[in-house]
Enzyme design. Sequence first.
Site, PDB file in Angstrom:
ATOM      1  N   ASP A 136     -10.495  -7.522   1.628  1.00 59.79           N
ATOM      2  CA  ASP A 136     -10.520  -5.661   0.871  1.00 59.79           C
ATOM      3  C   ASP A 136     -11.574  -6.216  -0.190  1.00 59.79           C
ATOM      4  O   ASP A 136     -11.753  -4.670  -0.514  1.00 59.79           O
ATOM      5  CB  ASP A 136      -8.828  -6.043   0.645  1.00 59.79           C
ATOM      6  N   HIS A 158       0.282  -0.906  -0.148  1.00 61.76           N
ATOM      7  CA  HIS A 158      -0.033   0.250   0.208  1.00 61.76           C
ATOM      8  C   HIS A 158       1.017   1.316  -0.146  1.00 61.76           C
ATOM      9  O   HIS A 158       1.118   2.061  -1.132  1.00 61.76           O
ATOM     10  CB  HIS A 158      -0.639   0.385   1.275  1.00 61.76           C
TER      11      HIS A 158
END
Length: 440
Positions: free
Chosen positions: A367, A268
């Site tokens: 997710d 990320h």
Amino acid sequence: MTVSTAIARLNAADQDFARHLDHLLSWESVSDDAVNQRVLDIIKAVRERGDQALVEFTQRFDGVDAKTIDDLILDRERLELALTRITPVQREALEKAANRVRIYHERQKQDSWQYTEADGTVLGQKVTPLDRAGLYVPGGKASYPSSVLMNAIPAKVAGVSEVVMVVPTPRGEVNELVLAAACIAGVDRVFTVGGAQAVAALAYGTESVPQVDKIVGPGNIYVATAKRHVFGQVGIDMIAGPSEILVVCDGQTDPDWIAMDLFSQAEHDEDAQAILVSPDAAFLDRVAASIDKLLPTMERADIIEKSINGRGALIQVRDMQQAIEVANRIAPEHLELSVADPQAWLPQIRHAGAIFMGRHTSEALGDYCAGPNHVLPTSGTARFSSPLGVYDFQKRSSIIFCSEQGASELGHTASVLARGESLTAHARSAEYRILNEKGN
């Protein structure tokens, strides 16, 4: 590409383990004075000049050649067009994920309730959805259609009448997947603005952007700082820190799987945190070897390397019991229980945003498409907060109806307590309603 890792190794048996763990976990989302002042100036400009300020900021910060606010508005037809521009496989994946998210969140809906006491007094709770919610979506290359689903669908399930989405389109770059997700999730209006100016517009309203009741969704430091400043004028979901994963493993899962699970958060950004806890020292060595083996194969290897080296760790513990204690101490956003019998340990987990049970349940499934929300508390805030859900888009009003007898009975109690607080008007207001008494 040359990449290498020097992931920290900690041992819970070491005398200074607690200090090292605290240092590893420390992270402050602090805006410096320059960012803070810039955000305040942007908010002030949007409040004073509305649409004109939005157009100017979008020209300046996003490089978009917008003449008027109309150039920054996408209608429903444009969202439906996006559905035709993505591939059939992408549309099927979005629709399947949206359906699973919707089914899960339907179970979170709260209903109004009442009960009547013997003397006729009625007490209860009225549950009402927010009128309007604002959804901030990052734009350009950092686009997350999954976040659109996770933020918009709970709002719609809650009964929010209007969901307004803001999404920047830097240099005119429109992400069709994001727009398609907005269409599927039922977003009502879309404005192609971003940054602190978009947050200000949602919070205070402009000639074209409607004022919302709550702002949700991720963003950069300017967005986070703006959300801090407008909180109170509107509700916000949270001030999120970097993404994080904690894997608790008994040493029996494929080390390549675990390494990739750690990468799934490390990719990320450089501040993301990936930690593995295990009582098996040899297994930690195997995972470290898998990290070194797999890292060069990753598209975002540089980011993963910085994250792993800067904030990652492999932690050895005495046994699984101590592993759970460490997990509760960390209170992670994502917790993987990669063990033989995760259900046996679940009752002992007190602090985690989402808990992924068993060796086959990767965090990535949560997710995108498992169903539960992926907007989760970070930086240890799972100690006192919860995932985003339908309840964040509903509010509760207390209901109190007193019968004549009930008002009289409760009046005696209220009178004593009010006079004890020297609030005479409170006391006399209650006393007027006591049967056979008119107050003093």
